[in-house]
Design a protein around this motif. Structure first.
Motif, short mmCIF file in Angstrom:
data_model
loop_
_atom_site.label_atom_id
_atom_site.label_comp_id
_atom_site.label_asym_id
_atom_site.label_seq_id
_atom_site.Cartn_x
_atom_site.Cartn_y
_atom_site.Cartn_z
N GLN A 1 0.84 -1.18 0.00
CA GLN A 1 0.00 0.00 0.00
C GLN A 1 0.88 1.24 0.00
OE1 GLN A 1 -3.25 -0.17 -0.20
NE2 GLN A 1 -3.68 2.03 -0.12
N VAL A 2 0.63 2.13 -0.94
CA VAL A 2 1.39 3.37 -1.04
C VAL A 2 0.54 4.51 -0.52
CG1 VAL A 2 2.43 5.03 -2.63
CG2 VAL A 2 2.73 2.57 -3.02
N GLN A 3 1.14 5.33 0.30
CA GLN A 3 0.46 6.53 0.78
C GLN A 3 1.32 7.73 0.48
OE1 GLN A 3 -0.49 6.51 4.96
NE2 GLN A 3 -1.60 8.44 4.88
N LEU A 4 0.72 8.75 -0.11
CA LEU A 4 1.42 9.98 -0.43
C LEU A 4 0.83 11.10 0.42
CD1 LEU A 4 1.51 9.66 -4.33
CD2 LEU A 4 3.29 9.01 -2.70
N VAL A 5 1.69 11.84 1.09
CA VAL A 5 1.24 12.89 1.99
C VAL A 5 1.88 14.21 1.58
CG1 VAL A 5 1.08 13.65 4.37
CG2 VAL A 5 1.02 11.20 3.84
N GLU A 6 1.05 15.14 1.11
CA GLU A 6 1.54 16.45 0.72
C GLU A 6 1.52 17.41 1.90
OE1 GLU A 6 -1.11 15.13 -2.88
OE2 GLU A 6 -1.24 15.12 -0.68
N SER A 7 2.41 18.38 1.85
CA SER A 7 2.43 19.45 2.85
C SER A 7 3.07 20.68 2.22
CB SER A 7 3.19 19.02 4.09
OG SER A 7 4.54 18.73 3.77
N GLY A 8 2.93 21.80 2.91
CA GLY A 8 3.60 23.02 2.47
C GLY A 8 2.71 24.04 1.80
N GLY A 9 1.45 23.71 1.59
CA GLY A 9 0.55 24.68 0.99
C GLY A 9 0.23 25.83 1.94
N GLY A 10 -0.43 26.84 1.42
CA GLY A 10 -0.79 27.97 2.25
C GLY A 10 -1.21 29.15 1.42
N LEU A 11 -1.28 30.30 2.10
CA LEU A 11 -1.67 31.56 1.46
C LEU A 11 -0.42 32.41 1.26
CD1 LEU A 11 -3.81 33.66 0.60
CD2 LEU A 11 -3.95 34.34 3.00
N VAL A 12 -0.26 32.93 0.06
CA VAL A 12 0.92 33.73 -0.26
C VAL A 12 0.49 34.85 -1.21
CG1 VAL A 12 1.58 32.29 -2.23
CG2 VAL A 12 3.33 33.62 -1.01
N GLN A 13 1.21 35.95 -1.18
CA GLN A 13 0.90 37.07 -2.07
C GLN A 13 1.50 36.83 -3.45
OE1 GLN A 13 2.30 40.58 -0.01
NE2 GLN A 13 0.29 40.89 0.94
N THR A 14 0.96 37.53 -4.43
CA THR A 14 1.51 37.47 -5.78
C THR A 14 3.00 37.79 -5.75
OG1 THR A 14 -0.59 38.08 -6.80
CG2 THR A 14 1.40 38.49 -8.07
N GLY A 15 3.77 36.97 -6.46
CA GLY A 15 5.21 37.14 -6.49
C GLY A 15 5.95 36.36 -5.42
N GLY A 16 5.22 35.79 -4.48
CA GLY A 16 5.83 35.04 -3.40
C GLY A 16 6.21 33.63 -3.80
N SER A 17 6.69 32.88 -2.81
CA SER A 17 7.17 31.52 -3.04
C SER A 17 6.61 30.56 -2.00
CB SER A 17 8.70 31.48 -2.97
OG SER A 17 9.29 32.28 -3.97
N LEU A 18 6.50 29.32 -2.40
CA LEU A 18 6.15 28.23 -1.51
C LEU A 18 6.91 26.99 -1.96
CD1 LEU A 18 2.25 28.42 -1.13
CD2 LEU A 18 3.92 28.83 0.68
N ARG A 19 7.17 26.10 -1.02
CA ARG A 19 7.74 24.81 -1.37
C ARG A 19 6.81 23.72 -0.87
NH1 ARG A 19 13.38 21.68 0.15
NH2 ARG A 19 12.32 21.43 2.16
N LEU A 20 6.32 22.92 -1.78
CA LEU A 20 5.49 21.78 -1.43
C LEU A 20 6.36 20.54 -1.27
CD1 LEU A 20 2.50 22.26 -3.92
CD2 LEU A 20 2.87 23.31 -1.68
N SER A 21 5.93 19.68 -0.36
CA SER A 21 6.62 18.41 -0.15
C SER A 21 5.61 17.28 -0.29
CB SER A 21 7.26 18.36 1.24
OG SER A 21 8.21 19.37 1.40
N CYS A 22 6.11 16.14 -0.72
CA CYS A 22 5.28 14.95 -0.83
C CYS A 22 6.09 13.77 -0.31
CB CYS A 22 4.86 14.71 -2.26
SG CYS A 22 3.98 13.16 -2.53
N LEU A 23 5.64 13.21 0.79
CA LEU A 23 6.31 12.08 1.42
C LEU A 23 5.59 10.80 1.03
CD1 LEU A 23 8.28 10.84 3.52
CD2 LEU A 23 6.54 11.35 5.24
N GLU A 24 6.36 9.81 0.58
CA GLU A 24 5.78 8.51 0.26
C GLU A 24 5.99 7.55 1.42
OE1 GLU A 24 6.57 6.79 -3.57
OE2 GLU A 24 6.30 4.77 -2.80
N LEU A 25 4.90 6.95 1.85
CA LEU A 25 4.93 5.99 2.95
C LEU A 25 4.49 4.62 2.43
CD1 LEU A 25 3.10 8.18 5.60
CD2 LEU A 25 5.56 7.86 5.40
N GLY A 26 4.99 3.60 3.05
CA GLY A 26 4.39 2.30 2.84
C GLY A 26 5.10 1.37 1.88
N ARG A 27 5.96 1.90 1.03
CA ARG A 27 6.74 1.01 0.19
C ARG A 27 7.99 1.75 -0.26
NH1 ARG A 27 4.49 -1.07 -5.27
NH2 ARG A 27 6.64 -0.95 -5.97
N THR A 28 8.89 0.99 -0.86
CA THR A 28 10.12 1.61 -1.30
C THR A 28 9.86 2.66 -2.36
OG1 THR A 28 12.25 1.20 -2.34
CG2 THR A 28 10.43 -0.23 -3.00
#
Length: 126
Positions: A1-28
């Motif tokens: 079973q593969v589980q993908l968990v995203e994080s890092g979203g949010g509210l930002v102003q135009t021109g700003g930056s964000l970094r999203l992450s996605c962690l895979e759990l459950g298998r190689t």
């Protein structure tokens, strides 16, 4: 079973930056290409970026090319999406997805991806 968990979203102003992450759990993590997609309200889910397992090949939607960067750390089973120069039209729920085939090509179709995360909201204010 593969589980993908995203994080890092949010509210930002135009021109700003964000970094999203996605962690895979459950298998190689080995052998998966990974992709990021997004879905804005009232619109279909669309391809954003893709990275092969080796990290040597990346692909982007034209709308984000030059602003977004996809990368991965296989030791941490994590793929990232660095988003710079954000625009209001980037507002969407962002999903990561795993493609077990690891095809070295610009695979953009949703059905080509085998596992999906639950998504993380990105809102860019004007």
């Amino acid at each position: 079973q593969v589980q993908l968990v995203e994080s890092g979203g949010g509210l930002v102003q135009t021109g700003g930056s964000l970094r999203l992450s996605c962690l895979e759990l459950g298998r190689t993590f080995i052998g998966h290409a990974m992709g990021w997609f997004r879905q804005a309200p009232g619109k279909e889910r669309e391809f954003v970026a893709r990275i092969t397992w080796s990290g040597l090949s990346t692909y982007y939607a034209d709308s984000v090319k030059g602003r977004f960067t996809i990368s991965r750390d296989n030791d941490k089973n994590t793929v990232y999406l660095q988003m710079n120069s954000l625009k209001p039209e980037d507002t969407a729920v962002y999903y990561c997805a795993a493609d077990l085939s690891d095809t070295n090509s610009r695979v953009t179709a949703i059905y080509e991806y085998d596992y999906w995360g639950q998504g993380t909201q990105v809102t860019v204010s004007s």
